[in-house]
Design a protein around this motif. Structure first.
Motif, PDB file in Angstrom:
ATOM      1  N   LEU A  32       0.844  -1.202   0.000  1.00 12.18           N
ATOM      2  CA  LEU A  32       0.000   0.000   0.000  1.00 12.18           C
ATOM      3  C   LEU A  32       0.878   1.251   0.000  1.00 12.18           C
ATOM      4  N   GLU A  33       1.863   1.282   0.897  1.00  4.19           N
ATOM      5  CA  GLU A  33       2.756   2.434   0.965  1.00  4.19           C
ATOM      6  C   GLU A  33       3.530   2.609  -0.341  1.00  4.19           C
ATOM      7  N   SER A  34       3.965   1.508  -0.906  1.00  2.00           N
ATOM      8  CA  SER A  34       4.717   1.550  -2.154  1.00  2.00           C
ATOM      9  C   SER A  34       3.849   2.043  -3.312  1.00  2.00           C
ATOM     10  N   GLN A  35       2.637   1.527  -3.389  1.00  2.00           N
ATOM     11  CA  GLN A  35       1.730   1.912  -4.474  1.00  2.00           C
ATOM     12  C   GLN A  35       1.403   3.400  -4.433  1.00  2.00           C
ATOM     13  N   LEU A  36       1.174   3.942  -3.236  1.00  2.00           N
ATOM     14  CA  LEU A  36       0.830   5.360  -3.108  1.00  2.00           C
ATOM     15  C   LEU A  36       2.058   6.241  -2.871  1.00  2.00           C
ATOM     16  N   LYS A  37       3.236   5.619  -2.759  1.00  2.00           N
ATOM     17  CA  LYS A  37       4.502   6.336  -2.539  1.00  2.00           C
ATOM     18  C   LYS A  37       4.438   7.205  -1.284  1.00  2.00           C
ATOM     19  N   ILE A  38       4.002   6.576  -0.185  1.00  2.00           N
ATOM     20  CA  ILE A  38       3.862   7.275   1.092  1.00  2.00           C
ATOM     21  C   ILE A  38       4.344   6.373   2.231  1.00  2.00           C
ATOM     22  N   VAL A  39       4.509   6.970   3.405  1.00  2.00           N
ATOM     23  CA  VAL A  39       4.745   6.232   4.639  1.00  2.00           C
ATOM     24  C   VAL A  39       3.581   6.569   5.560  1.00  2.00           C
ATOM     25  N   LEU A  40       2.890   5.547   6.026  1.00  2.00           N
ATOM     26  CA  LEU A  40       1.705   5.746   6.856  1.00  2.00           C
ATOM     27  C   LEU A  40       2.071   6.175   8.274  1.00  2.00           C
ATOM     28  N   ASP A  43      -0.152   5.340  14.022  1.00  2.00           N
ATOM     29  CA  ASP A  43      -1.449   4.927  14.577  1.00  2.00           C
ATOM     30  C   ASP A  43      -2.337   4.299  13.513  1.00  2.00           C
ATOM     31  N   TYR A  44      -2.309   4.834  12.290  1.00  2.00           N
ATOM     32  CA  TYR A  44      -3.110   4.243  11.218  1.00  2.00           C
ATOM     33  C   TYR A  44      -2.520   2.897  10.793  1.00  2.00           C
ATOM     34  N   LYS A  45      -1.202   2.821  10.759  1.00  2.00           N
ATOM     35  CA  LYS A  45      -0.545   1.555  10.407  1.00  2.00           C
ATOM     36  C   LYS A  45      -0.935   0.473  11.428  1.00  2.00           C
ATOM     37  N   TYR A  46      -0.971   0.834  12.697  1.00  2.00           N
ATOM     38  CA  TYR A  46      -1.399  -0.110  13.734  1.00  2.00           C
ATOM     39  C   TYR A  46      -2.843  -0.549  13.481  1.00  2.00           C
ATOM     40  N   PHE A  47      -3.698   0.419  13.154  1.00  2.00           N
ATOM     41  CA  PHE A  47      -5.106   0.117  12.882  1.00  2.00           C
ATOM     42  C   PHE A  47      -5.243  -0.873  11.725  1.00  2.00           C
ATOM     43  N   ILE A  48      -4.617  -0.580  10.582  1.00  2.00           N
ATOM     44  CA  ILE A  48      -4.823  -1.492   9.446  1.00  2.00           C
ATOM     45  C   ILE A  48      -4.137  -2.837   9.664  1.00  2.00           C
ATOM     46  N   LYS A  49      -3.036  -2.851  10.395  1.00  2.00           N
ATOM     47  CA  LYS A  49      -2.360  -4.130  10.679  1.00  2.00           C
ATOM     48  C   LYS A  49      -3.274  -5.048  11.493  1.00  2.00           C
ATOM     49  N   ASN A  50      -4.023  -4.482  12.428  1.00  2.00           N
ATOM     50  CA  ASN A  50      -4.843  -5.284  13.323  1.00  2.00           C
ATOM     51  C   ASN A  50      -6.305  -5.427  12.904  1.00  2.00           C
ATOM     52  N   TYR A  51      -6.797  -4.507  12.081  1.00  2.00           N
ATOM     53  CA  TYR A  51      -8.222  -4.538  11.714  1.00  2.00           C
ATOM     54  C   TYR A  51      -8.469  -4.482  10.209  1.00  2.00           C
ATOM     55  N   PHE A 114      -9.141  12.912   4.666  1.00  2.00           N
ATOM     56  CA  PHE A 114      -7.823  12.627   4.111  1.00  2.00           C
ATOM     57  C   PHE A 114      -6.801  12.535   5.238  1.00  2.00           C
ATOM     58  N   LEU A 115      -6.078  11.415   5.286  1.00  4.40           N
ATOM     59  CA  LEU A 115      -5.009  11.200   6.261  1.00  4.40           C
ATOM     60  C   LEU A 115      -3.678  11.583   5.624  1.00  4.40           C
ATOM     61  N   PHE A 116      -2.992  12.561   6.216  1.00  5.96           N
ATOM     62  CA  PHE A 116      -1.701  13.001   5.697  1.00  5.96           C
ATOM     63  C   PHE A 116      -0.607  12.032   6.127  1.00  5.96           C
ATOM     64  N   SER A 117       0.216  11.638   5.159  1.00  5.75           N
ATOM     65  CA  SER A 117       1.289  10.668   5.410  1.00  5.75           C
ATOM     66  C   SER A 117       2.485  11.332   6.088  1.00  5.75           C
ATOM     67  N   GLN A 118       3.449  10.513   6.452  1.00  7.35           N
ATOM     68  CA  GLN A 118       4.612  10.977   7.204  1.00  7.35           C
ATOM     69  C   GLN A 118       5.449  12.009   6.438  1.00  7.35           C
ATOM     70  N   GLU A 119       5.419  11.996   5.107  1.00 10.54           N
ATOM     71  CA  GLU A 119       6.214  12.939   4.307  1.00 10.54           C
ATOM     72  C   GLU A 119       5.632  14.351   4.338  1.00 10.54           C
ATOM     73  N   SER A 120       4.401  14.465   4.677  1.00  6.57           N
ATOM     74  CA  SER A 120       3.702  15.744   4.651  1.00  6.57           C
ATOM     75  C   SER A 120       4.101  16.621   5.838  1.00  6.57           C
ATOM     76  N   GLU A 121       4.021  17.925   5.635  1.00  6.94           N
ATOM     77  CA  GLU A 121       4.222  18.863   6.747  1.00  6.94           C
ATOM     78  C   GLU A 121       3.144  18.657   7.811  1.00  6.94           C
ATOM     79  N   ARG A 122       2.050  18.031   7.444  1.00 10.07           N
ATOM     80  CA  ARG A 122       0.919  17.794   8.339  1.00 10.07           C
ATOM     81  C   ARG A 122       0.826  16.321   8.742  1.00 10.07           C
ATOM     82  N   ALA A 123       1.930  15.655   8.798  1.00 11.52           N
ATOM     83  CA  ALA A 123       2.001  14.217   9.067  1.00 11.52           C
ATOM     84  C   ALA A 123       1.062  13.796  10.190  1.00 11.52           C
TER      85      ALA A 123
END
Length: 174
Positions: A32-40, A43-51, A114-123
């Motif tokens: 997912l991160e690779s396809q969208l070229k982002i780093v999650l 907290d969201y990564k924890y959510f999708i990993k578990n749910y 919209f969830l801003f990824s780690q690369e964003s100023e609004r991570a």
């Protein structure tokens, strides 16, 4: 972080028609991160990993659907992100969807969260962008965890964002 998400999901599971995917592999998250070229955000990564994703009567948190294509349209964050890019990015009246992140929810009146990824100023922040404001952001949450809590419990309230109503009036008058 994980304890807070677990507590929120515990409350969500009491809602009518609660559904989730379950555990997601690290490989799927990396894809997912690779396809969208982002780093999650963590907290969201924890959510999708578990749910993976979850929904209930009146609420949806998009993520990774996996093999269950039945919920793809409703719950797939990749599909939602592509949909809103197609809808907004090709109409000069609307602001383009931000590039650094993904759409994790739909606003029933027209718009998206919209969830801003780690690369964003609004991570890590989650913004609400509305169709009626031509894609301008109207409110935001400090984190995915706050957004999830709001969906499930009604708190915390989102922070309002200054809207450029002059720009909107210019669009309407054209």
């Amino acid at each position: 972080m994980s304890d807070e998400i677990e507590a929120i999901i515990g409350k969500a599971k009491k809602n009518k028609n609660y559904m989730q995917r379950g555990v997601v592999s690290s490989e799927e998250i990396s894809a997912l991160e690779s396809q969208l070229k982002i780093v999650l955000p963590k907290d969201y990564k924890y959510f999708i990993k578990n749910y993976g994703y979850c929904f209930w009567f009146g609420g949806v948190v998009s993520g990774l659907v996996g093999e269950n294509k039945r919920y793809e349209k409703l719950c797939c964050a990749i599909r939602k992100t592509k949909y809103y890019h197609d809808l907004y990015d090709h109409d000069s009246s609307y602001l383009s969807v931000p590039q650094q992140g993904l759409v994790i929810g739909k606003w029933a009146g027209g718009g998206y969260y919209f969830l801003f990824s780690q690369e964003s100023e609004r991570a890590g922040e989650v913004g609400l962008f509305l169709t009626e404001t031509y894609g301008e952001e109207v409110s935001k949450f400090k984190s995915f965890t706050d957004y999830l809590s709001f969906l499930v419990t009604g708190t915390p309230d989102p922070e309002l964002v200054d809207v450029d109503y002059d720009r909107i009036m210019d669009i309407i008058e054209d």
